[in-house]
Enzyme design. Structure first.
Site, PDB file in Angstrom:
ATOM      1  N   ASN A  11       0.842  -1.198   0.000  1.00  0.00           N
ATOM      2  CA  ASN A  11       0.000   0.000   0.000  1.00  0.00           C
ATOM      3  C   ASN A  11       0.883   1.256   0.000  1.00  0.00           C
ATOM      4  O   ASN A  11       1.477   1.606   1.016  1.00  0.00           O
ATOM      5  CB  ASN A  11      -0.897  -0.064   1.251  1.00  0.00           C
ATOM      6  N   LYS A  14       0.039   3.977   2.694  1.00  0.00           N
ATOM      7  CA  LYS A  14       0.576   3.687   4.036  1.00  0.00           C
ATOM      8  C   LYS A  14       2.057   4.028   4.071  1.00  0.00           C
ATOM      9  O   LYS A  14       2.554   4.615   5.033  1.00  0.00           O
ATOM     10  CB  LYS A  14       0.454   2.184   4.357  1.00  0.00           C
ATOM     11  N   ASP A  67      -1.041  -3.564  10.288  1.00  0.00           N
ATOM     12  CA  ASP A  67      -2.385  -4.032   9.965  1.00  0.00           C
ATOM     13  C   ASP A  67      -3.364  -3.081  10.630  1.00  0.00           C
ATOM     14  O   ASP A  67      -3.244  -2.789  11.818  1.00  0.00           O
ATOM     15  CB  ASP A  67      -2.617  -5.472  10.443  1.00  0.00           C
ATOM     16  N   SER A  68      -4.300  -2.592   9.837  1.00  0.00           N
ATOM     17  CA  SER A  68      -5.223  -1.576  10.356  1.00  0.00           C
ATOM     18  C   SER A  68      -6.663  -1.978  10.103  1.00  0.00           C
ATOM     19  O   SER A  68      -6.937  -2.837   9.252  1.00  0.00           O
ATOM     20  CB  SER A  68      -4.958  -0.224   9.675  1.00  0.00           C
ATOM     21  N   PHE A 143      -6.451   6.918   0.909  1.00  0.00           N
ATOM     22  CA  PHE A 143      -6.828   5.612   0.355  1.00  0.00           C
ATOM     23  C   PHE A 143      -7.887   4.991   1.247  1.00  0.00           C
ATOM     24  O   PHE A 143      -8.220   5.537   2.313  1.00  0.00           O
ATOM     25  CB  PHE A 143      -5.586   4.709   0.259  1.00  0.00           C
ATOM     26  N   GLY A 144      -8.369   3.842   0.820  1.00  0.00           N
ATOM     27  CA  GLY A 144      -9.296   3.062   1.648  1.00  0.00           C
ATOM     28  C   GLY A 144     -10.533   3.853   2.078  1.00  0.00           C
ATOM     29  O   GLY A 144     -11.214   4.489   1.260  1.00  0.00           O
ATOM     30  N   ASP A 146     -10.658   6.520   3.816  1.00  0.00           N
ATOM     31  CA  ASP A 146     -10.354   7.926   4.125  1.00  0.00           C
ATOM     32  C   ASP A 146     -11.472   8.915   3.759  1.00  0.00           C
ATOM     33  O   ASP A 146     -11.717   9.856   4.522  1.00  0.00           O
ATOM     34  CB  ASP A 146      -9.042   8.361   3.434  1.00  0.00           C
ATOM     35  N   LYS A 166      -3.016  14.453   8.004  1.00  0.00           N
ATOM     36  CA  LYS A 166      -3.513  13.133   8.452  1.00  0.00           C
ATOM     37  C   LYS A 166      -2.604  12.593   9.548  1.00  0.00           C
ATOM     38  O   LYS A 166      -3.074  12.011  10.527  1.00  0.00           O
ATOM     39  CB  LYS A 166      -3.604  12.159   7.256  1.00  0.00           C
ATOM     40  N   ARG A 172      -2.340   5.336  12.475  1.00  0.00           N
ATOM     41  CA  ARG A 172      -1.027   4.867  12.011  1.00  0.00           C
ATOM     42  C   ARG A 172       0.076   5.762  12.562  1.00  0.00           C
ATOM     43  O   ARG A 172       1.121   5.281  13.024  1.00  0.00           O
ATOM     44  CB  ARG A 172      -1.001   4.857  10.474  1.00  0.00           C
TER      45      ARG A 172
HETATM   46  P1  IMP Z   1      -4.980  -3.373   5.966  1.00  0.00           P
HETATM   47  O1  IMP Z   1      -5.415  -4.800   6.160  1.00  0.00           O
HETATM   48  O2  IMP Z   1      -4.175  -2.844   7.087  1.00  0.00           O
HETATM   49  O3  IMP Z   1      -4.308  -3.113   4.650  1.00  0.00           O
HETATM   50  O4  IMP Z   1      -6.273  -2.478   5.944  1.00  0.00           O
HETATM   51  C1  IMP Z   1      -7.593  -2.962   5.964  1.00  0.00           C
HETATM   52  C2  IMP Z   1      -8.487  -2.050   5.149  1.00  0.00           C
HETATM   53  O5  IMP Z   1      -8.596  -0.808   5.824  1.00  0.00           O
HETATM   54  C3  IMP Z   1      -7.952  -1.765   3.748  1.00  0.00           C
HETATM   55  O6  IMP Z   1      -9.035  -1.770   2.839  1.00  0.00           O
HETATM   56  C4  IMP Z   1      -7.360  -0.381   3.852  1.00  0.00           C
HETATM   57  O7  IMP Z   1      -7.512   0.326   2.650  1.00  0.00           O
HETATM   58  C5  IMP Z   1      -8.188   0.243   4.980  1.00  0.00           C
HETATM   59  N1  IMP Z   1      -7.333   1.159   5.717  1.00  0.00           N
HETATM   60  C6  IMP Z   1      -6.232   0.856   6.445  1.00  0.00           C
HETATM   61  N2  IMP Z   1      -5.670   1.972   6.929  1.00  0.00           N
HETATM   62  C7  IMP Z   1      -6.438   2.994   6.504  1.00  0.00           C
HETATM   63  C8  IMP Z   1      -6.354   4.391   6.639  1.00  0.00           C
HETATM   64  O8  IMP Z   1      -5.415   4.965   7.232  1.00  0.00           O
HETATM   65  N3  IMP Z   1      -7.331   5.100   6.067  1.00  0.00           N
HETATM   66  C9  IMP Z   1      -8.365   4.541   5.365  1.00  0.00           C
HETATM   67  N4  IMP Z   1      -8.480   3.241   5.180  1.00  0.00           N
HETATM   68  C10 IMP Z   1      -7.513   2.469   5.741  1.00  0.00           C
END
Ligand code: IMP
Length: 193
Positions: A11, A14, A67-68, A143-144, A146, A166, A172
């Site tokens: 990503n 990130k 991982d978020s 992204f994601g 946001d 941000k 993060r």
């Molecule tokens: P990941 O498994 O950590 O990559 O994230 C899980 C989902 O949450 C993915 O679809 C990411 O795009 C979204 N995501 C993770 N971090 C963020 C962020 O900082 N902002 C928006 N979406 C996020």
């Protein structure tokens, strides 16, 4: 003092956030995209620990991996650890639909960040930001999820912010700061020995 680490992620968003933040601590970051399949587990910490253990079998440099997830109160924490799958299937538009009849739009983002050393330790840091899910998507950055997340203390969604902005609020950035403070004091101690 300069330190160099790799960030294992596919990503770019990130990576850019982390690169900017860690530069302030004198830590130089390089992005490496390894094909690590994300395991399913009950918590972000467990997921990131398993990913880091996989990475330790492959990489030779010290690394971080993140991982978020987005946790929505009126959906009992959903999508949480399923955020990636939910983003790929219904996207943020699907989340807006799920919330369309609900008044409680509070949510939080959480990051579990692992730091690994091939011949040393594996340590986990976390960061959380509370906020609300907006009623419509706003902004083009990031992204994601946001475009639909507005942190407490701001009128802007993450997608309306620059990376620097941000990083003042995000889950993060909090996890990265906790990591960077710990890491730099560890490096300093090593230097003094
Ligand atoms: P990941 O498994 O950590 O990559 O994230 C899980 C989902 O949450 C993915 O679809 C990411 O795009 C979204 N995501 C993770 N971090 C963020 C962020 O900082 N902002 C928006 N979406 C996020």
């Amino acid at each position: 003092m300069k330190a160099k680490l790799i960030f294992i992620t596919g990503n770019r968003g990130k990576f850019l956030e982390a690169q900017k933040l860690l530069k302030e601590f004198g830590i130089e970051l390089e992005q490496v995209d390894l094909d690590i399949t994300e395991p399913q587990a009950d918590s972000l910490e467990e997921v990131v620990r398993k990913c880091a253990e996989e990475a330790l079998k492959i990489v030779k440099e010290n690394f971080i991996i993140d991982d978020s997830g987005l946790f929505i109160r009126s959906l009992n924490g959903f999508p949480g650890v399923y955020s990636s799958y939910v983003y790929k299937t219904i996207g943020y538009k699907g989340i807006l639909k799920l919330l369309s009849d609900l008044t409680d739009r509070s949510a939080y983002f959480m990051t579990a960040l692992a730091y690994g050393e091939p011949r040393g330790e594996l340590k986990i840091f976390s960061g959380r930001v509370d906020g609300i899910i907006t009623t419509e998507a706003r902004g083009e950055n990031g992204f994601g999820f946001d475009p639909i997340f507005k942190p407490l203390g701001s009128n802007l969604t993450f997608a309306e912010m620059s990376i620097e902005e941000k990083n003042k609020f995000s889950h993060r950035a909090k996890a990265l700061r906790a990591f960077a403070s710990w890491f730099m004091s560890k490096e300093k101690n090593l230097e003094q020995k």
